[in-house]
Write an enzyme that holds these catalytic residues in place. Sequence first.
Site, PDB file in Angstrom:
ATOM      1  N   HIS A  81      -9.652   0.352   6.938  1.00  0.00           N
ATOM      2  CA  HIS A  81      -8.910  -0.835   6.513  1.00  0.00           C
ATOM      3  C   HIS A  81      -7.459  -0.772   6.981  1.00  0.00           C
ATOM      4  CE1 HIS A  81      -8.287  -4.475   4.321  1.00  0.00           C
ATOM      5  NE2 HIS A  81      -7.300  -3.964   3.607  1.00  0.00           N
ATOM      6  N   HIS A 132       0.844  -1.189   0.000  1.00  0.00           N
ATOM      7  CA  HIS A 132       0.000   0.000   0.000  1.00  0.00           C
ATOM      8  C   HIS A 132       0.885   1.246   0.000  1.00  0.00           C
ATOM      9  CE1 HIS A 132      -3.600  -2.397   0.860  1.00  0.00           C
ATOM     10  NE2 HIS A 132      -2.829  -3.087   1.677  1.00  0.00           N
TER      11      HIS A 132
END
Length: 214
Positions: A104, A82
């Site tokens: 998340h 990410h």
Amino acid sequence: MAVYQTYINSMNERILNQFANLNPFDFKHISPLKSIENFNDVDNYLKYGALIRKMHVLYLVCCGRNTAPLNMEAHYISFSAHADFAQTSTFLKELMLPNIILVHGEANEMGRLKQKLITQFVDRNTKIISPKSCQSVEMYFNYEKMEKTIGRLAEKTLEVGETSSGLLVKKAFTFQIMAPDDLHVFSQLSTTNISQRITIAYSGAFAVLKHRLK
């Protein structure tokens, strides 16, 4: 991989056809971890037999016992699946959003990210929220509402003080004013005529009713 093999019947037709001849999730170099006791960590992500591990040998054996220096270096590069903080903050700076919702992620790390963003956007009127699972979030948006006249109503230019009538149709965040006859042209809606008949019970004389109706 066992999860994919178990629910193979829930996948698309291409996977099902391939599964009839060969299990597509039976990988040659990848196997599921059966227990933590079977987990063998490879230092620095260097796979045995990979070129990067061979590069760590500073001398290359050649011509029997003779060696020659390997003029090559290996560098470690930090990576993440990410975006990291620098990338995330730069992206948010360019967008200049009034509301930022962090989802998340691990609770403690999300809290750290929230505090860093609050510090970075302290000079802006930015609301940063890190909700828990199943926690509802309310946001308020101020936007200018504008109605656009289309169709037959737009063919005539109104004078100052002159009025016009039509149907106001809202679609997403847009408002349009149109004539009833244009409703089926500019939308998926349609008009219809409704006829009603009222029935009232009356037990008196017909002559009296006729007199009253006159």
